[in-house]
Design a protein around this motif. Sequence first.
Motif, PDB file in Angstrom:
ATOM      1  N   SER A  38      66.630   5.799 -80.369  1.00  0.00           N
ATOM      2  CA  SER A  38      65.420   5.671 -80.901  1.00  0.00           C
ATOM      3  C   SER A  38      66.062   7.787 -81.127  1.00  0.00           C
ATOM      4  O   SER A  38      65.729   7.831 -82.707  1.00  0.00           O
ATOM      5  CB  SER A  38      64.835   5.602 -80.199  1.00  0.00           C
ATOM      6  N   TYR A  67      65.027   0.795 -84.519  1.00  0.00           N
ATOM      7  CA  TYR A  67      63.461   1.120 -83.736  1.00  0.00           C
ATOM      8  C   TYR A  67      62.460   1.247 -85.105  1.00  0.00           C
ATOM      9  O   TYR A  67      61.105   1.026 -84.827  1.00  0.00           O
ATOM     10  CB  TYR A  67      63.696   2.096 -82.923  1.00  0.00           C
ATOM     11  N   VAL A  88      58.674  -5.711 -77.329  1.00  0.00           N
ATOM     12  CA  VAL A  88      58.400  -5.744 -75.418  1.00  0.00           C
ATOM     13  C   VAL A  88      57.151  -6.419 -74.829  1.00  0.00           C
ATOM     14  O   VAL A  88      56.046  -5.958 -75.111  1.00  0.00           O
ATOM     15  CB  VAL A  88      58.718  -3.710 -75.488  1.00  0.00           C
ATOM     16  N   GLY A  91      54.966  -3.770 -72.795  1.00  0.00           N
ATOM     17  CA  GLY A  91      55.075  -2.726 -73.502  1.00  0.00           C
ATOM     18  C   GLY A  91      53.505  -2.736 -74.630  1.00  0.00           C
ATOM     19  O   GLY A  91      52.443  -2.989 -74.171  1.00  0.00           O
ATOM     20  N   ASN A  95      53.936  -2.259 -80.076  1.00  0.00           N
ATOM     21  CA  ASN A  95      55.922  -2.295 -79.922  1.00  0.00           C
ATOM     22  C   ASN A  95      55.923  -4.124 -79.804  1.00  0.00           C
ATOM     23  O   ASN A  95      56.973  -5.160 -79.224  1.00  0.00           O
ATOM     24  CB  ASN A  95      56.409  -1.743 -78.941  1.00  0.00           C
ATOM     25  N   SER A 159      58.307   2.367 -75.858  1.00  0.00           N
ATOM     26  CA  SER A 159      57.573   1.057 -76.584  1.00  0.00           C
ATOM     27  C   SER A 159      56.141   0.871 -75.779  1.00  0.00           C
ATOM     28  O   SER A 159      55.537  -0.017 -75.708  1.00  0.00           O
ATOM     29  CB  SER A 159      58.575   0.079 -75.717  1.00  0.00           C
TER      30      SER A 159
END
Length: 253
Positions: A38, A67, A88, A91, A95, A159
């Motif tokens: 990231s 990302y 995720v 998350g 995300n 996230s």
Amino acid sequence: MPLDWNGIAHVTKVDPAEDLPGDLDVLAGTDLVIVGGSDGVTEQNSLDAIERIQTRFPDLPVLQEPYSSSHVSSETIEAVDYLAVPAVYNGDRENFVAKHVDFFTQVGSKPEEVMGAGLPIVGDLIASRGREAIAEISDKILGEGYVIQNLDSKAATVSGVDSLYESDEVAGAALATESFYGFPIFYVEYSGTYGGPEDVAAAARYLDETVLLYGGGIRTREQTQEILDAGADAVVVGDCFHDDPERYRQTIP
């Protein structure tokens, strides 16, 4: 063509914003490389890392796990074997589903406006050729069901993860990954901290076709073996590849 995971037990995570070891022969023995991160990651340093690895090891499979769409270009797509797109579970909405829905909404209605869309897939390639481009890259996209289990990690921060899963929830996420979402990868991520085999063992009971990856804090061959014995298909090793290449060698089974 789906990625053949037979014989893949050790995966190296390469952050293109970090310095690579001067001697890339340290990668000898790993089975697959994932390029992604990231902070400080760009399309250019991603491509540079991919090309350096492939020049030294032309037969080593390389995935890009971007990302942001700014990390990807037609050149990176052509260079890598696959794009790995995480969802995720623990998350925030952005995300898990929002990036994906927003992206395909734009592709379906106004492909010329896809440039800069949130999903980490190259916008300009899609914008220029619409459905044709989608068809060309669809075979390279791998969905990853992701559970992040370290609240202090950068991965958790970016996230939107603010709570950890209990092992039975990890197992539920694994079951959903294979039986509902149909993603080919389920990834348990402890991101710098060794989480041990408990979550891996819980998830492995529910996975037959989906590949189970564990990442986080692997620094010894014994830890690698403990995670593999618990049911993981492969371990993912990242930090010590950059920080301590000699210790990294000791994580290869």
